[in-house]
Design an enzyme around this catalytic site. Sequence first.
Site, PDB file in Angstrom:
ATOM      1  N   HIS A  56       0.838  -1.201   0.000  1.00 45.79           N
ATOM      2  CA  HIS A  56       0.000   0.000   0.000  1.00 45.79           C
ATOM      3  C   HIS A  56       0.873   1.252   0.000  1.00 45.79           C
ATOM      4  O   HIS A  56       0.621   2.207  -0.738  1.00 45.79           O
ATOM      5  CB  HIS A  56      -0.889   0.056   1.258  1.00 45.79           C
ATOM      6  CG  HIS A  56      -1.916  -1.010   1.349  1.00 45.79           C
ATOM      7  ND1 HIS A  56      -2.071  -1.762   2.493  1.00 45.79           N
ATOM      8  CD2 HIS A  56      -2.860  -1.438   0.479  1.00 45.79           C
ATOM      9  CE1 HIS A  56      -3.061  -2.616   2.319  1.00 45.79           C
ATOM     10  NE2 HIS A  56      -3.550  -2.443   1.098  1.00 45.79           N
ATOM     11  N   LYS A 115     -18.189  -6.286   7.736  1.00 48.75           N
ATOM     12  CA  LYS A 115     -16.899  -6.909   8.013  1.00 48.75           C
ATOM     13  C   LYS A 115     -16.386  -6.446   9.372  1.00 48.75           C
ATOM     14  O   LYS A 115     -16.627  -5.328   9.799  1.00 48.75           O
ATOM     15  CB  LYS A 115     -15.874  -6.531   6.931  1.00 48.75           C
ATOM     16  CG  LYS A 115     -16.149  -7.161   5.587  1.00 48.75           C
ATOM     17  CD  LYS A 115     -15.019  -6.873   4.633  1.00 48.75           C
ATOM     18  CE  LYS A 115     -15.253  -7.570   3.297  1.00 48.75           C
ATOM     19  NZ  LYS A 115     -14.154  -7.306   2.372  1.00 48.75           N
ATOM     20  N   ARG A 145      -0.866  -6.117  -8.468  1.00 48.70           N
ATOM     21  CA  ARG A 145       0.194  -7.054  -8.110  1.00 48.70           C
ATOM     22  C   ARG A 145       0.383  -8.118  -9.174  1.00 48.70           C
ATOM     23  O   ARG A 145       1.493  -8.547  -9.438  1.00 48.70           O
ATOM     24  CB  ARG A 145      -0.114  -7.744  -6.776  1.00 48.70           C
ATOM     25  CG  ARG A 145      -0.059  -6.825  -5.587  1.00 48.70           C
ATOM     26  CD  ARG A 145      -0.514  -7.522  -4.352  1.00 48.70           C
ATOM     27  NE  ARG A 145      -1.920  -7.881  -4.541  1.00 48.70           N
ATOM     28  CZ  ARG A 145      -2.730  -8.302  -3.604  1.00 48.70           C
ATOM     29  NH1 ARG A 145      -2.291  -8.470  -2.395  1.00 48.70           N
ATOM     30  NH2 ARG A 145      -3.980  -8.571  -3.862  1.00 48.70           N
ATOM     31  N   SER A 164      -2.634  -8.194   2.670  1.00 49.45           N
ATOM     32  CA  SER A 164      -3.121  -7.923   4.031  1.00 49.45           C
ATOM     33  C   SER A 164      -3.657  -9.168   4.724  1.00 49.45           C
ATOM     34  O   SER A 164      -3.446  -9.356   5.924  1.00 49.45           O
ATOM     35  CB  SER A 164      -4.218  -6.856   4.003  1.00 49.45           C
ATOM     36  OG  SER A 164      -3.691  -5.614   3.635  1.00 49.45           O
TER      37      SER A 164
END
Length: 164
Positions: free
Chosen positions: A18, A42, A93, A131
């Site tokens: 990040h 969440k 990515r 993460s």
Amino acid sequence: MSKIAIYSGTFDPLTNGHLHIIKSAAEIFDKIIVAIGVNPNKTPLLSLKDRQEILVKVCQKISECKIEVISFEGLVVEAALAHDAKFIIRGLRDDGDFNYEMQMAGMNSTLAPHVQTVFLPSASDIRHINSTLIRQIAKLGGDITPFVPKETHDILQHRIINNL
């Protein structure tokens, strides 16, 4: 007219990946809105307050442009419009990210035609950082130092040690 971009994520936790995207975007844009997405469905490992604290501390060290940290609920394209951002920053990515992000860019351009998505590739030495994996490593007592900024490491370790 300044170039304002928004970079959104849950940042649970903020990773070196990040951070790389924020630094790269800061070299391109006049202002970056780092937007922490809040999803009431969440339960993040770190509180919104913790994530904001980490991001503010880390972003203060980046001097290339003005960086503002906010939180938002709902669509990132709506947050972009609310903050006059004409660009949405997305990090890539791998090809899995690319396919997903291209779909999102298409949807966002339909919702807000004047907001453009800009893709920034992750550096090759940090593409593997994720993460979810960092949360798992931290919960199991592993060393997350190579994957996160010091500010993330310190708060995450404190939360896990104290079972918060």
